[in-house]
Design a protein around this motif. Structure first.
Motif, PDB file in Angstrom:
ATOM      1  N   GLN A 117       0.826  -1.221   0.000  1.00 23.04           N
ATOM      2  CA  GLN A 117       0.000   0.000   0.000  1.00 23.04           C
ATOM      3  C   GLN A 117       0.856   1.266   0.000  1.00 23.04           C
ATOM      4  O   GLN A 117       0.506   2.258  -0.646  1.00 23.04           O
ATOM      5  CB  GLN A 117      -0.927   0.002   1.222  1.00 23.04           C
ATOM      6  CG  GLN A 117      -2.030  -1.045   1.112  1.00 23.04           C
ATOM      7  CD  GLN A 117      -2.644  -1.397   2.465  1.00 23.04           C
ATOM      8  OE1 GLN A 117      -2.330  -0.770   3.479  1.00 23.04           O
ATOM      9  NE2 GLN A 117      -3.513  -2.389   2.478  1.00 23.04           N
ATOM     10  N   GLU A 130       2.276   1.622  -3.557  1.00 20.86           N
ATOM     11  CA  GLU A 130       1.265   2.025  -4.541  1.00 20.86           C
ATOM     12  C   GLU A 130       0.609   3.341  -4.155  1.00 20.86           C
ATOM     13  O   GLU A 130      -0.346   3.772  -4.776  1.00 20.86           O
ATOM     14  CB  GLU A 130       0.241   0.899  -4.711  1.00 20.86           C
ATOM     15  CG  GLU A 130       0.882  -0.275  -5.439  1.00 20.86           C
ATOM     16  CD  GLU A 130      -0.038  -1.467  -5.630  1.00 20.86           C
ATOM     17  OE1 GLU A 130      -1.156  -1.439  -5.078  1.00 20.86           O
ATOM     18  OE2 GLU A 130       0.384  -2.395  -6.329  1.00 20.86           O
ATOM     19  N   GLU A 182      -1.313   4.104  -1.870  1.00 28.40           N
ATOM     20  CA  GLU A 182      -2.683   4.069  -1.357  1.00 28.40           C
ATOM     21  C   GLU A 182      -2.730   4.702   0.021  1.00 28.40           C
ATOM     22  O   GLU A 182      -3.768   5.186   0.456  1.00 28.40           O
ATOM     23  CB  GLU A 182      -3.166   2.616  -1.232  1.00 28.40           C
ATOM     24  CG  GLU A 182      -3.574   1.991  -2.543  1.00 28.40           C
ATOM     25  CD  GLU A 182      -3.785   0.492  -2.386  1.00 28.40           C
ATOM     26  OE1 GLU A 182      -4.236   0.053  -1.316  1.00 28.40           O
ATOM     27  OE2 GLU A 182      -3.468  -0.229  -3.350  1.00 28.40           O
TER      28      GLU A 182
END
Ligand SMILES: Cc1cc2nc3c(=O)[nH]c(=O)nc-3n(C[C@H](O)[C@H](O)[C@H](O)COP(=O)(O)OP(=O)(O)OC[C@H]3O[C@@H](n4cnc5c(N)ncnc54)[C@H](O)[C@@H]3O)c2cc1C
Ligand code: FES
Ligand code: FES
Lengths: 288, 162
Positions: A38, A41, A43
């Motif tokens: 995460q 990426e 996120e």
């Protein structure tokens, strides 16, 4: 880079203080097998990471007279190798063994699995079937909540930025009770949702179902209890007919829930298959 | 920056690392230990497998700061000078290496298997390397090599003739 500070916490107190200080700017990292992806990426973009993988205080499997408690930082490898869990709670061991690969199981924790709250989190169905409770702490105090209420939706759990999950606890199986597990679609690389089922069963001497709790994974936005299906079994003898009625009900429920999805038929059929096998195994395990 | 103490292959390193570095970045980019490979970068392929405190983990799935004071073994730590480790010897002997990209990680997973039991079944070996993908060999020779390595270890050396 948004990450400003990283801490390796050695005590729970230290974690509680850090979480209290940094609140929603901080993120806990245990095994890191979800968090690192995460982060990369983008996120999530916390300012502070607090490593809890070295916290021996919440890395344990504890057995008392009527309860079993598993520390949040216990890895799947430890759960898979646990002698406390291996007989009547074989379903927990099997679900832990089914996670990822040896490398992932050596790092990934039960607390991380629950808090990441993926619809396919493998340890969730067995813990739902055990009616497990989640123990949570913050500087302000402690609380406990049923896992079923803790899980709110895909990726969402009932936890505040200042809080940490310290453990998961559930009642020990009594005589003629056991937990079973079944799973399909092992390789994440093949991009099939990992379908799983877990069953907690209590049988009397006549093979009558005193209690049953069923939970499935990856057939809803989170792991879920199947109470309508449970009602078919309760108070009845586990005959071929009753089992088939239960499976019919399960199909109905899943067809409703998955209506309109291309995977509906595959998932419904797959669950029915692994459910039957897991149920028979669990029934046998109750009798042993 | 975050200061960490790394113990890799028996040597200590004191390093200043970026907060967002993973162990694989430190091994390859900071220390030049290029044996550990980065394939997928997301925990799927096992090319970055190392031993941390005796257990296999993916070096792409651990933050560098988390490894402070941890005992780490990479593929560079296996041979004893010129003398290959029995597992390395067995991989060569059997021809279990083709392109070699998976090999360092595969050998460390093999070490974790054999550290537990030098006489594992083929099923135990397959389980033990299930987190290491190989695009070339089809795995049969790798399993053979790990079996042979077990035998070498039981005989206490890396002489394949014995
Ligand atoms: C290759 C690969 C294969 C995988 N296969 C599977 C699989 O088969 N089945 C499966 O279910 N999952 C799988 N996963 C997902 C992942 O490994 C699990 O969800 C794992 O249990 C996460 O645990 P962790 O300790 O690594 O969590 P982390 O990544 O450290 O944390 C996950 C989340 O939980 C929070 N958190 C962690 N611990 C606590 C705590 N004690 N209190 C409060 N919050 C906390 C973190 O802040 C973060 O939001 C896989 C992942 C990879 C990369
Ligand atoms: S590069 Fe780490 S598992 Fe693929
Ligand atoms: S030898 Fe090429 S990937 Fe294994």
């Amino acid at each position: 880079m948004s990450l400003k500070n990283v801490y390796v916490a050695k005590t729970l107190d230290e974690v509680l203080n850090l979480l209290n200080q940094y609140g929603c700017e901080s993120k806990l990292i245990a095994g890191g097998t979800d968090v690192i992806i995460q982060l990369r990426e983008k996120e999530i973009s916390p300012k502070v990471l607090v490593d809890i993988s070295n916290l021996s205080e919440i890395n344990f499997i504890d057995e008392s007279e009527d309860k079993i408690t598993i520390g949040a930082c216990t890895t799947f490898t430890t759960i898979a190798e646990s002698s406390i869990l291996k007989d009547k709670l074989k379903g927990l061991v099997q679900s832990a063994e089914s996670v990822g690969s040896p490398q992932i199981r050596n790092a990934a924790t039960i607390g991380g699995n629950i808090c990441n709250a993926s619809m396919a989190a493998d340890i969730v169905p067995p813990l739902l079937a055990l009616d497990a409770e989640v123990l949570i702490e913050s500087k302000a105090g402690k609380r406990r909540i049923l896992l079923d209420h803790f899980l709110m939706g895909k990726g969402k759990v009932d936890i505040k930025p200042e809080e940490i999950v310290t453990a998961i606890t559930f009642n020990k199986p009594k005589n003629r009770e056991a937990l079973g597990f079944g799973k399909l679609g092992l390789r994440k690389a093949l991009a099939i949702a990992r379908i799983s089922t877990a069953i907690y069963l209590s049988l009397d001497e006549e093979n009558t179902c005193r209690k049953i709790r069923i939970a499935n994974g990856a057939v809803g936005f989170r792991g879920m209890r199947e109470k309508e299906v449970e009602n078919i079994f309760i108070g009845k003898q586990l005959t071929e007919d009753v089992i088939n009625m239960g499976i019919e009900k399960l199909r109905e429920e899943l067809n409703q829930r998955l209506a309109g999805r291309s995977s509906a038929e595959f998932k419904t059929t797959a669950i029915a298959g692994i459910f039957k096998k897991a149920l028979l195994e669990t029934a046998n395990n109750c009798k042993e | 920056m975050k200061d960490i103490n790394l113990k890799i292959n028996g040597k200590s390193y004191r390093l200043s690392t970026n907060e967002d570095m993973r162990l694989i970045d430190v091994l390859r980019d900071e220390l030049g230990l290029l044996g550990s490979k980065e394939g997928c970068g997301e925990g799927e392929c096992g090319a970055c497998t190392i031993l941390m405190e005796g257990r296999t983990v993916n070096a792409c799935m651990v933050m560098a700061f988390q490894t402070d004071e941890k005992e780490i073994i990479t593929i560079e730590g296996l041979s004893n000078g010129e003398q290959l480790h029995p597992i390395q010897q067995a991989f060569i002997e059997i021809g279990a290496v083709q392109c070699g990209f998976c090999t360092p990680g595969m050998i460390l997973s093999a070490k974790a298997i054999l550290d537990k039991d030098t006489n594992p079944t083929r099923e135990m070996i397959r389980q033990g390397i299930s987190g290491n993908l190989c695009r070339c060999t089809g795995y049969a020779k790798i399993v053979d090599a790990i079996e042979l390595a077990g035998k070498l270890l039981r005989n206490g050396g890396n002489n394949c003739e014995a």
